[in-house]
Design an enzyme around this catalytic site. Structure first.
Site, PDB file in Angstrom:
ATOM      1  N   SER A 100      -9.922   5.315  -0.349  1.00 22.80           N
ATOM      2  CA  SER A 100      -8.811   5.146   0.590  1.00 22.80           C
ATOM      3  C   SER A 100      -7.932   6.376   0.754  1.00 22.80           C
ATOM      4  CB  SER A 100      -7.957   3.938   0.185  1.00 22.80           C
ATOM      5  OG  SER A 100      -7.249   4.180  -1.010  1.00 22.80           O
ATOM      6  N   THR A 137      -7.044   1.338  -3.810  1.00 20.94           N
ATOM      7  CA  THR A 137      -5.646   1.093  -4.152  1.00 20.94           C
ATOM      8  C   THR A 137      -4.708   2.228  -3.749  1.00 20.94           C
ATOM      9  OG1 THR A 137      -5.977   2.018  -6.380  1.00 20.94           O
ATOM     10  CG2 THR A 137      -6.275  -0.366  -6.107  1.00 20.94           C
ATOM     11  N   ASP A 138      -5.225   3.458  -3.571  1.00 17.91           N
ATOM     12  CA  ASP A 138      -4.332   4.592  -3.324  1.00 17.91           C
ATOM     13  C   ASP A 138      -3.478   4.406  -2.072  1.00 17.91           C
ATOM     14  OD1 ASP A 138      -5.319   5.774  -5.565  1.00 17.91           O
ATOM     15  OD2 ASP A 138      -6.178   7.531  -4.568  1.00 17.91           O
ATOM     16  N   THR A 140     -12.217   2.014  -4.944  1.00 14.13           N
ATOM     17  CA  THR A 140     -12.722   1.955  -6.316  1.00 14.13           C
ATOM     18  C   THR A 140     -13.556   0.715  -6.561  1.00 14.13           C
ATOM     19  OG1 THR A 140     -10.874   3.260  -7.166  1.00 14.13           O
ATOM     20  CG2 THR A 140     -12.017   1.860  -8.745  1.00 14.13           C
TER      21      THR A 140
END
Length: 345
Positions: free
Chosen positions: A55, A88-89, A12
């Site tokens: 990710s 971040t995932d 992101t």
């Protein structure tokens, strides 16, 4: 004069909205560094693009690519720290890998963003700036891999994404942040040192470790399907303190007899696996051969198990599964000692 290496991998923090709808990773590491602005203290930043993906599309070979890029940067004497920008995932998986194999006192710091680069309130530049400041600080040395987000510093192992959209999406199951970033990082705790694992080789790319969730009515079909697909390890996330249910426990027993390493975690998101209940509970699952994960998040336990299985394969161990199981059990048992805040510093 601290010299840092910034490795861009997408996520992101590097994403912008596409004409077709939705955001996609497009910005380079150089663009991210420019958006972060000038740093105080004569810090210099060298940028490299490793990947450019969101990710949720990462595979184990991509995690190894990132790990190799970090190792390449730290092989240089002129580098004082490494920062990895990441989605971040699945940041918790990459953070686990980098921490487990980290064999250098110099800091490796991961960060990202919850709002894309073209959002009016994007948090990427501030997070990246904080991460660079942390990586440049002498006091960050010897703390393993770190995650910097929303002004807080976390140990990488034990990290999990605990909220989908909040400005601070991360939590650490072993005790929360170890420090905060003001003008510089201020630490409250120093994690204990842990002997690093070997960096992954090519065998890591193809190791299959699946995650299976327990739920009311769950049978062993998904676990059995994982075995048919060639899984060498499976992480079962039981209810409560690690209770899979009778039918899933039967599948754990079959998998263990077949030489598949089974880890037993909890689907709750926090707290340790504790064998309390029989009749399909964690007591029976452990008797069936499952390795309790303690409080280690299932996502990170999967990376740990994949590392161990790949190393056993590389060593051509005749009893690779049992060797891997024993080592996995030992490391999960002692995980708290490495990641929990243990000393004021």
């Amino acid at each position: 004069m601290p010299h840092l290496v910034l490795l861009g991998t997408g996520g992101t923090i590097a994403s912008r909205r596409m004409p077709s709808g939705g955001s996609k990773a497009t910005d380079s590491a150089a663009e991210l560094a420019a958006a972060a602005g000038d740093l105080d203290g004569d810090i210099t930043v060298e940028v490299h693009d490793v990947l450019a993906v969101n990710s949720f599309n990462l595979e184990l070979r991509d995690l190894r690519t990132i790990s190799d890029a970090v190792a390449h940067a730290l092989a240089r004497d002129d580098v004082d720290g490494v920062v990895v920008s990441h989605g971040t995932d699945t940041l918790e998986e990459t953070a686990a890998l980098l921490d487990l194999v980290h064999d250098d006192p110099r800091p490796v710091v991961l960060t990202g963003a919850q709002r894309s680069a073209d959002a009016p309130d994007t948090d990427g530049p501030r997070n990246l700036r904080d991460a660079l400041v942390v990586a440049a600080a002498p006091d960050s040395r010897g703390r393993g891999a770190l995650v910097v987000f929303a002004g807080e510093v976390f140990s990488a192992f034990g990290l999990r994404k605990a909220h989908t959209l909040a400005a601070q999406p991360f939590a650490n199951v072993f005790g929360g942040p170890i420090g905060r970033v003001l003008e510089r990082p201020e630490y409250a705790f120093r994690p204990d040192a842990r002997a690093p694992l070997a960096r992954p080789g090519a065998a890591f790319d193809a190791v299959r470790v699946d995650l299976v969730l327990a739920y009311p009515g769950a049978d062993s079909w998904l676990l059995d399907a994982a075995l048919r697909a060639g899984a060498q390890g499976v992480i079962v996330l039981g209810g409560g303190a690690g209770n899979p249910g009778t039918r899933l426990t039967d599948g754990i027993a079959r998998a263990s007899r077949a030489g598949v390493v089974v880890g037993l975690g909890t689907r709750t998101g926090a707290g340790a696996v504790v064998p309390l209940y029989a009749g399909g509970g964690a007591v029976d699952a452990v008797h069936a051969g499952a390795v309790p994960l303690g409080a280690v998040p299932g996502t990170q336990a999967r990376i740990l198990l994949a590392l161990i299985l790949a190393e056993a394969q590389d060593a051509a161990d005749d009893d690779a599964a049992e060797t891997a199981r024993s080592r996995f059990a030992r490391l999960c048992t002692h995980a708290d000692a490495r990641s929990a805040p243990s000393a004021v510093l």
